[in-house]
Design a protein around this motif. Structure first.
Motif, PDB file in Angstrom:
ATOM      1  N   THR A 267       0.837  -1.204   0.000  1.00 34.87           N
ATOM      2  CA  THR A 267       0.000   0.000   0.000  1.00 34.87           C
ATOM      3  C   THR A 267       0.868   1.248   0.000  1.00 34.87           C
ATOM      4  N   PRO A 268       0.621   2.198  -0.924  1.00 38.62           N
ATOM      5  CA  PRO A 268       1.434   3.428  -0.941  1.00 38.62           C
ATOM      6  C   PRO A 268       1.275   4.218   0.352  1.00 38.62           C
ATOM      7  N   ASP A 269       2.342   4.939   0.730  1.00 41.15           N
ATOM      8  CA  ASP A 269       2.304   5.722   1.966  1.00 41.15           C
ATOM      9  C   ASP A 269       1.218   6.784   1.941  1.00 41.15           C
ATOM     10  N   GLU A 270       0.956   7.337   0.746  1.00 39.55           N
ATOM     11  CA  GLU A 270      -0.012   8.427   0.645  1.00 39.55           C
ATOM     12  C   GLU A 270      -1.426   7.985   0.985  1.00 39.55           C
ATOM     13  N   GLU A 271      -1.705   6.693   0.906  1.00 41.09           N
ATOM     14  CA  GLU A 271      -3.054   6.205   1.147  1.00 41.09           C
ATOM     15  C   GLU A 271      -3.283   5.808   2.610  1.00 41.09           C
ATOM     16  N   ILE A 272      -2.266   5.928   3.438  1.00 44.59           N
ATOM     17  CA  ILE A 272      -2.418   5.602   4.852  1.00 44.59           C
ATOM     18  C   ILE A 272      -2.951   6.839   5.576  1.00 44.59           C
ATOM     19  N   THR A 273      -4.086   6.716   6.208  1.00 46.93           N
ATOM     20  CA  THR A 273      -4.719   7.875   6.830  1.00 46.93           C
ATOM     21  C   THR A 273      -4.428   7.989   8.312  1.00 46.93           C
ATOM     22  N   SER A 274      -3.832   6.954   8.926  1.00 45.34           N
ATOM     23  CA  SER A 274      -3.570   7.010  10.359  1.00 45.34           C
ATOM     24  C   SER A 274      -2.166   7.539  10.606  1.00 45.34           C
ATOM     25  N   ASP A 275      -1.752   7.536  11.882  1.00 42.01           N
ATOM     26  CA  ASP A 275      -0.424   8.025  12.244  1.00 42.01           C
ATOM     27  C   ASP A 275       0.067   7.262  13.456  1.00 42.01           C
ATOM     28  N   ILE A 276       1.230   7.661  13.962  1.00 41.52           N
ATOM     29  CA  ILE A 276       1.834   6.919  15.071  1.00 41.52           C
ATOM     30  C   ILE A 276       1.045   7.068  16.355  1.00 41.52           C
ATOM     31  N   TRP A 277       0.196   8.079  16.455  1.00 42.48           N
ATOM     32  CA  TRP A 277      -0.545   8.291  17.694  1.00 42.48           C
ATOM     33  C   TRP A 277      -1.656   7.267  17.873  1.00 42.48           C
ATOM     34  N   GLY A 278      -1.943   6.493  16.823  1.00 40.66           N
ATOM     35  CA  GLY A 278      -2.896   5.407  16.966  1.00 40.66           C
ATOM     36  C   GLY A 278      -2.270   4.119  17.449  1.00 40.66           C
ATOM     37  N   LEU A 279      -0.948   4.103  17.585  1.00 33.99           N
ATOM     38  CA  LEU A 279      -0.248   2.917  18.059  1.00 33.99           C
ATOM     39  C   LEU A 279      -0.259   2.857  19.582  1.00 33.99           C
ATOM     40  N   PRO A 280      -0.126   1.670  20.163  1.00 38.27           N
ATOM     41  CA  PRO A 280      -0.001   1.573  21.629  1.00 38.27           C
ATOM     42  C   PRO A 280       1.250   2.285  22.120  1.00 38.27           C
ATOM     43  N   ASP A 281       1.216   2.711  23.361  1.00 40.69           N
ATOM     44  CA  ASP A 281       2.338   3.468  23.914  1.00 40.69           C
ATOM     45  C   ASP A 281       3.646   2.696  23.839  1.00 40.69           C
ATOM     46  N   ILE A 282       3.586   1.396  24.037  1.00 40.26           N
ATOM     47  CA  ILE A 282       4.805   0.610  24.067  1.00 40.26           C
ATOM     48  C   ILE A 282       5.419   0.453  22.676  1.00 40.26           C
ATOM     49  N   GLU A 283       4.607   0.610  21.625  1.00 37.10           N
ATOM     50  CA  GLU A 283       5.094   0.467  20.254  1.00 37.10           C
ATOM     51  C   GLU A 283       5.318   1.805  19.559  1.00 37.10           C
ATOM     52  N   ARG A 284       4.840   2.876  20.143  1.00 32.59           N
ATOM     53  CA  ARG A 284       4.894   4.166  19.451  1.00 32.59           C
ATOM     54  C   ARG A 284       6.324   4.702  19.439  1.00 32.59           C
ATOM     55  N   PRO A 285       6.857   5.015  18.258  1.00 36.35           N
ATOM     56  CA  PRO A 285       8.196   5.616  18.203  1.00 36.35           C
ATOM     57  C   PRO A 285       8.174   7.052  18.708  1.00 36.35           C
ATOM     58  N   VAL A 286       9.317   7.510  19.143  1.00 38.10           N
ATOM     59  CA  VAL A 286       9.411   8.840  19.729  1.00 38.10           C
ATOM     60  C   VAL A 286       9.254   9.895  18.639  1.00 38.10           C
ATOM     61  N   PRO A 287       8.529  10.995  18.889  1.00 40.30           N
ATOM     62  CA  PRO A 287       8.424  12.071  17.884  1.00 40.30           C
ATOM     63  C   PRO A 287       9.783  12.713  17.630  1.00 40.30           C
ATOM     64  N   ILE A 288       9.962  13.216  16.423  1.00 43.12           N
ATOM     65  CA  ILE A 288      11.200  13.871  16.011  1.00 43.12           C
ATOM     66  C   ILE A 288      10.861  15.274  15.521  1.00 43.12           C
ATOM     67  N   VAL A 289      11.557  16.264  16.047  1.00 42.07           N
ATOM     68  CA  VAL A 289      11.414  17.644  15.586  1.00 42.07           C
ATOM     69  C   VAL A 289      12.725  18.044  14.912  1.00 42.07           C
ATOM     70  N   LEU A 290      12.645  18.407  13.640  1.00 42.20           N
ATOM     71  CA  LEU A 290      13.820  18.788  12.858  1.00 42.20           C
ATOM     72  C   LEU A 290      13.881  20.306  12.751  1.00 42.20           C
ATOM     73  N   PHE A 291      14.953  20.898  13.267  1.00 39.29           N
ATOM     74  CA  PHE A 291      15.190  22.340  13.156  1.00 39.29           C
ATOM     75  C   PHE A 291      16.171  22.579  12.011  1.00 39.29           C
ATOM     76  N   VAL A 292      15.761  23.384  11.059  1.00 35.92           N
ATOM     77  CA  VAL A 292      16.616  23.753   9.934  1.00 35.92           C
ATOM     78  C   VAL A 292      16.868  25.251  10.022  1.00 35.92           C
ATOM     79  N   ASP A 293      18.076  25.623  10.414  1.00 31.78           N
ATOM     80  CA  ASP A 293      18.431  27.036  10.514  1.00 31.78           C
ATOM     81  C   ASP A 293      19.174  27.462   9.253  1.00 31.78           C
ATOM     82  N   GLU A 294      18.858  28.676   8.763  1.00 29.52           N
ATOM     83  CA  GLU A 294      19.424  29.195   7.515  1.00 29.52           C
ATOM     84  C   GLU A 294      19.185  28.212   6.374  1.00 29.52           C
ATOM     85  N   VAL A 295      17.898  28.020   6.065  1.00 29.95           N
ATOM     86  CA  VAL A 295      17.528  27.057   5.030  1.00 29.95           C
ATOM     87  C   VAL A 295      18.076  27.458   3.664  1.00 29.95           C
ATOM     88  N   ALA A 296      18.352  28.754   3.464  1.00 32.67           N
ATOM     89  CA  ALA A 296      18.882  29.177   2.166  1.00 32.67           C
ATOM     90  C   ALA A 296      20.229  28.542   1.861  1.00 32.67           C
TER      91      ALA A 296
END
Length: 458
Positions: A267-296
């Motif tokens: 199944t293509p990724d674009e057709e998946i409507t759920s996310d990691i927050w629907g997973l059980p706590d023990i299986e849920r991967p940790v959220p990642i926040v990416l900071f991009v400074d001076e993107v230019a």
């Protein structure tokens, strides 16, 4: 002679009181509002509410039953009826009250008269918020809260929620990554963009979140937070190695969601409507926040080889912006300048960044690039930010709403200290292990006492 003495005895304290009030209004507006402004504005509101509403065109003709009752009991002229006023609630920065609109009125009618209400009741600003159908809340602000920022005591917060600035209506501006997953933050040098970034990092540091940084200024902005970062790239070469790893991590998380929900691996990724927050706590991967400074810096190229690398990095950033939310990967893209002239993929990347924060910029084109497609009227507000107010910005999102905000001062040392104290909370993300920055242990230097035979003076 006695008359002069009486005049001096009475006028002296009055002059001192007036001078003290003027000083408090300039230097300590919160104290002045609580002592003087609040009683005066409340008296004006109570004494002139009906006439002010009628002058602003916010009254309607009474019902026939009410008109007959007034004529039968008082024999007075039947006057138009203003919106029903609720209880006045004073705050440390202003007043709050709710209005029940009359039939045929809408919140836009009250919002259009906000400037008239401000002058009539002697306050700094009036803001209108829709509470529920037929009820609006008026928030009266007594003074300019953005001149000296003090965050409210109850600022909200939670997982992936950071109270990062103060709005002009004296409420906290909360950066909520669950509601607005990706954001573009622009600002010229000394505009306060780095201060905004510090608050985000310091607010996320005590949370169970993996923080990843791309700082192509050799890491001068994000390197002080190395103790809390799970990965850090300080030049385009390292960023070109880090971004594919993040894309692969995103794909692995999609496979985890598919396996948990019984979705076919094809199944293509674009057709998946759920996310990691629907997973059980023990299986849920940790959220990642990416900071991009001076993107230019990721877009600039000098050779043909650099151009190929640039296209790959931009493509990977766009993929993260398009598909990263469901996988728990969020983007915070910062820069001084962001425009279509950066190259292929710039406008496509911007279209995926829902939130927009624009500090003082050097040209109108940057403000249009940040806010022009979501709130055209906010462009002029961003272009009018004075240089003597660092941290002042215009925040908006794709819903069309926008407001002025200002970030309180936070020193780099304090933000770095928060990251060092939270170093033990760095989550285990095996894919990012080789990108973990080196964070030297801070040594505590104990001063050796000096014993002097005689008292020493400095």
């Amino acid at each position: 002679m006695s008359d002069w003495m009486t005049l001096l005895e009475v006028g002296g304290p009055l002059a001192a009181l007036g001078g003290g009030a003027a000083y408090a209004r300039t230097r300590h507006p919160g104290v002045y509002w609580s002592a003087v402004g609040l009683p005066l504005s409340t008296a004006r509101l109570l004494g002139s509410y009906g006439s002010v509403m009628e002058a602003c065109g916010l009254t309607v003709q009474p019902s026939r039953l009410r008109a007959l009752a007034v004529r039968a009991t008082t024999r007075r002229e039947v006057r138009p009826v203003p919106p029903r006023r609720g209880i006045i609630r004073p705050t440390s920065t202003g007043l709050r009250l709710r209005l029940r609109l009359a039939p045929g009125q809408e919140p836009a009618d009250v919002a259009a008269s906000a400037e008239r209400l401000r002058h009539a009741w002697g306050v700094h600003a009036v803001y209108v918020r829709d509470v529920k159908p037929g009820v609006v809340e008026l928030r009266l602000v007594g003074f300019d809260v953005l001149r000296k920022v003090r965050m409210p005591r109850r600022s909200g917060g939670g997982l992936l929620q950071v109270p990062v600035a103060l709005r002009e209506d004296a409420t906290a501006f909360v950066r909520d990554y669950r509601a607005i997953p990706h954001q573009l933050t622009l600002g010229a040098t000394l505009s306060g963009k780095s201060m905004y970034l510090r608050h985000l990092v310091a607010g996320l540091a005590p949370q169970p979140v993996a923080l990843v940084g791309i700082d192509c200024k050799r890491g001068v902005e994000l390197a002080p937070f190395a103790a809390r970062l799970s990965a850090l790239a300080t030049d385009p070469e390292q960023a070109a190695e880090l971004l594919p790893v993040l894309v692969k991590e995103m794909e692995d998380r999609y496979d985890l969601i598919k396996a948990r929900q019984g979705i076919a691996p094809s199944t293509p990724d674009e057709e998946i409507t759920s996310d990691i927050w629907g997973l059980p706590d023990i299986e849920r991967p940790v959220p990642i926040v990416l900071f991009v400074d001076e993107v230019a810096e990721l877009f600039l190229v000098a050779t043909k080889k650099d151009e190929e690398r640039r296209d790959e990095m931009v493509t990977q950033l766009i993929r993260l912006a398009q598909l990263g939310r469901a996988a728990g990967i969020y983007l915070e893209v910062c820069g001084q300048r962001f425009g279509a002239e950066l190259g292929k993929g710039a406008t496509m990347l911007r279209a995926q960044l829902t939130g927009r924060v624009c500090h003082r910029v050097n040209d109108e084109a940057s403000a249009k690039m940040a806010l022009g497609d979501i709130a055209p009227e906010a462009v002029m507000a961003a272009c009018s930010i004075p240089p003597e107010r660092p941290g002042l910005a215009v925040a908006g999102d794709t819903s069309g709403g926008w407001s002025r905000i200002r970030t309180p001062y936070l020193s780099l040392a304090d933000a770095a200290q928060v990251c060092r104290e939270s170093a033990h909370l760095v989550p285990a993300v095996p894919a990012l292990r080789r990108f973990r920055p080196y964070a030297p242990v801070q040594q505590v230097v104990t001063a050796t006492p000096v014993v002097c035979a005689h008292p020493a003076t400095d």
